[in-house]
Scaffold this motif. Structure first.
Motif, PDB file in Angstrom:
ATOM      1  N   ILE A  39       1.059  -1.097   0.086  1.00  0.00           N
ATOM      2  CA  ILE A  39      -0.046   0.005   0.040  1.00  0.00           C
ATOM      3  C   ILE A  39       0.977   1.055  -0.054  1.00  0.00           C
ATOM      4  O   ILE A  39       1.557   1.676   0.922  1.00  0.00           O
ATOM      5  CB  ILE A  39      -0.992  -0.056   1.376  1.00  0.00           C
ATOM      6  N   ASP A  40       0.865   1.936  -1.096  1.00  0.00           N
ATOM      7  CA  ASP A  40       1.810   2.990  -1.069  1.00  0.00           C
ATOM      8  C   ASP A  40       0.585   4.431  -0.551  1.00  0.00           C
ATOM      9  O   ASP A  40      -0.254   4.874  -1.017  1.00  0.00           O
ATOM     10  CB  ASP A  40       1.967   3.582  -2.536  1.00  0.00           C
ATOM     11  N   ASP A  41       1.118   4.737   0.567  1.00  0.00           N
ATOM     12  CA  ASP A  41       0.425   5.632   1.306  1.00  0.00           C
ATOM     13  C   ASP A  41       0.474   7.014   1.359  1.00  0.00           C
ATOM     14  O   ASP A  41       0.858   7.908   1.903  1.00  0.00           O
ATOM     15  CB  ASP A  41       0.832   5.378   3.022  1.00  0.00           C
ATOM     16  N   GLY A  42       0.249   7.427  -0.149  1.00  0.00           N
ATOM     17  CA  GLY A  42       0.396   9.103  -0.637  1.00  0.00           C
ATOM     18  C   GLY A  42       1.916   9.316  -0.832  1.00  0.00           C
ATOM     19  O   GLY A  42       2.178  10.549  -0.533  1.00  0.00           O
ATOM     20  N   SER A  43       2.914   8.411  -1.182  1.00  0.00           N
ATOM     21  CA  SER A  43       4.235   9.050  -1.285  1.00  0.00           C
ATOM     22  C   SER A  43       4.514   9.925  -2.213  1.00  0.00           C
ATOM     23  O   SER A  43       3.608  10.045  -3.396  1.00  0.00           O
ATOM     24  CB  SER A  43       5.062   7.655  -1.593  1.00  0.00           C
ATOM     25  N   SER A  44       5.332  10.889  -1.870  1.00  0.00           N
ATOM     26  CA  SER A  44       5.695  12.001  -2.743  1.00  0.00           C
ATOM     27  C   SER A  44       6.962  11.826  -3.436  1.00  0.00           C
ATOM     28  O   SER A  44       7.429  12.664  -4.270  1.00  0.00           O
ATOM     29  CB  SER A  44       5.521  13.434  -1.708  1.00  0.00           C
ATOM     30  N   ASP A  45       7.853  10.670  -3.161  1.00  0.00           N
ATOM     31  CA  ASP A  45       8.980  10.577  -3.863  1.00  0.00           C
ATOM     32  C   ASP A  45       8.796   9.214  -4.810  1.00  0.00           C
ATOM     33  O   ASP A  45       7.709   9.309  -5.379  1.00  0.00           O
ATOM     34  CB  ASP A  45       9.982  10.099  -2.728  1.00  0.00           C
ATOM     35  N   ARG A  46       9.639   8.719  -5.029  1.00  0.00           N
ATOM     36  CA  ARG A  46       9.647   7.579  -6.247  1.00  0.00           C
ATOM     37  C   ARG A  46       9.283   6.344  -5.930  1.00  0.00           C
ATOM     38  O   ARG A  46       9.218   5.418  -6.468  1.00  0.00           O
ATOM     39  CB  ARG A  46      11.116   7.461  -6.714  1.00  0.00           C
ATOM     40  N   THR A  47       8.748   6.069  -4.296  1.00  0.00           N
ATOM     41  CA  THR A  47       8.206   4.981  -3.844  1.00  0.00           C
ATOM     42  C   THR A  47       7.183   4.265  -4.686  1.00  0.00           C
ATOM     43  O   THR A  47       7.302   2.941  -5.168  1.00  0.00           O
ATOM     44  CB  THR A  47       7.763   5.136  -2.427  1.00  0.00           C
ATOM     45  N   ILE A  64      -1.460  -0.906  -4.245  1.00  0.00           N
ATOM     46  CA  ILE A  64      -2.440  -0.121  -4.137  1.00  0.00           C
ATOM     47  C   ILE A  64      -1.957   1.487  -3.642  1.00  0.00           C
ATOM     48  O   ILE A  64      -1.225   1.422  -2.719  1.00  0.00           O
ATOM     49  CB  ILE A  64      -3.577  -0.624  -2.747  1.00  0.00           C
ATOM     50  N   HIS A  65      -2.396   2.360  -4.558  1.00  0.00           N
ATOM     51  CA  HIS A  65      -2.070   3.705  -4.166  1.00  0.00           C
ATOM     52  C   HIS A  65      -3.159   4.222  -3.520  1.00  0.00           C
ATOM     53  O   HIS A  65      -4.419   4.343  -3.996  1.00  0.00           O
ATOM     54  CB  HIS A  65      -1.714   4.471  -5.454  1.00  0.00           C
TER      55      HIS A  65
END
Length: 264
Positions: A39-47, A64-65
């Motif tokens: 689960i990508d929890d709203g990352s602002s980098d390249r995750t 899941i984003h």
């Protein structure tokens, strides 16, 4: 007999430098029947980009984003989407021994347990601390599991070094309003539903300490508030269980004393 499916839930937030190592360690597990939910929890980098690249190359992965909502909300989404017979958790900046899930599944099967859990190692920039790597095995009834969990002398209250039968999560989710001790809160409820658990004291999980981790970013005041809230709820819930209540009460008092010392 077909192998049981294990759902591995991995929350990830702004960890572009670490998520690849984590995913590689999970994909390299000797236990192959895995469903890996990240689960990508709203990352602002390249995750998020890194996760999408991994998903394209690995059919066992599901990415899941979502908008940033915290680690508990990410884990809850993972639980909701999980199809496995068992559910396990890995933090996106940590890594695991290749035999972690093989070992935990075997323990559950051998002991007909609801929860299997193991030791871990805490990785600092300049050292590694082991908890505790003795090789000891402990069979726990519901009562003993709760005692050990609350005592905190042997068993880590985190989600990440444990494997749970899926049915334990029926009507159980993490409290998304808590910023710390959310693992103890949900584990208390899960161990309360468990009839039997087994602890294997081998350090099969590597927990990484870094300055800007989610745990390290919380203020002292918020930590104290949430920690007290969780322990008070547990203390009130177990009043009818004399020995468990005694442990919970003692831990609550110790926390109050620690807060007084640090704020005096």
């Amino acid at each position: 007999m077909d192998e049981k499916l294990v759902s591995v839930i991995i929350p990830a937030y702004n960890i572009e430098d670490y998520i690849g190592r984590c995913l590689d360690s999970v994909l390299s597990q000797t236990y192959k029947n895995l469903e890996i939910i990240v689960i990508d929890d709203g990352s602002s980098d390249r995750t998020g980009e890194i996760l999408d690249d991994y998903e394209k190359k690995n059919h066992r992965m599901k990415v899941i984003h979502k908008e940033n909502g915290g680690v508990s909300s990410a884990r809850n989404i993972g639980i909701d989407r999980a199809n496995g017979d068992y559910i396990g958790f890995v933090d996106g900046d940590d890594w695991v021994n290749p035999k972690l899930f093989e070992t935990l599944v075997k323990l559950i099967n051998e002991e007909n347990a609801d929860i299997a859990h193991c030791g871990y190692q805490m990785v600092f920039p300049d050292r590694v601390d082991y908890y505790y790597n003795t090789g000891k095995r402990v069979i726990q009834t519901k009562e003993q599991g709760l005692k050990d969990l609350l005592a905190g002398e042997m068993i880590e209250p985190a989600l990440y070094n444990k494997l749970y039968k899926r049915e334990l999560f029926e009507n159980v989710r993490l409290n998304e309003n808590l910023k710390i001790n959310e693992d103890l809160d949900v584990n208390y409820r899960l161990f309360k539903k468990s009839q039997k658990s087994i602890y294997y004291d081998m350090s099969l999980y590597s927990y990484m300490i870094r300055k800007n981790s989610a745990t390290g970013s919380n203020t002292v005041i918020r930590k104290n508030e949430d920690s007290l809230k969780v322990l008070e709820q547990i203390k009130n819930d177990c009043k009818s269980e004399k020995e468990i209540y005694s442990i919970a009460y003692r831990r609550y008092v110790y926390l109050l004393m620690a807060i007084c010392r640090t704020t005096a």
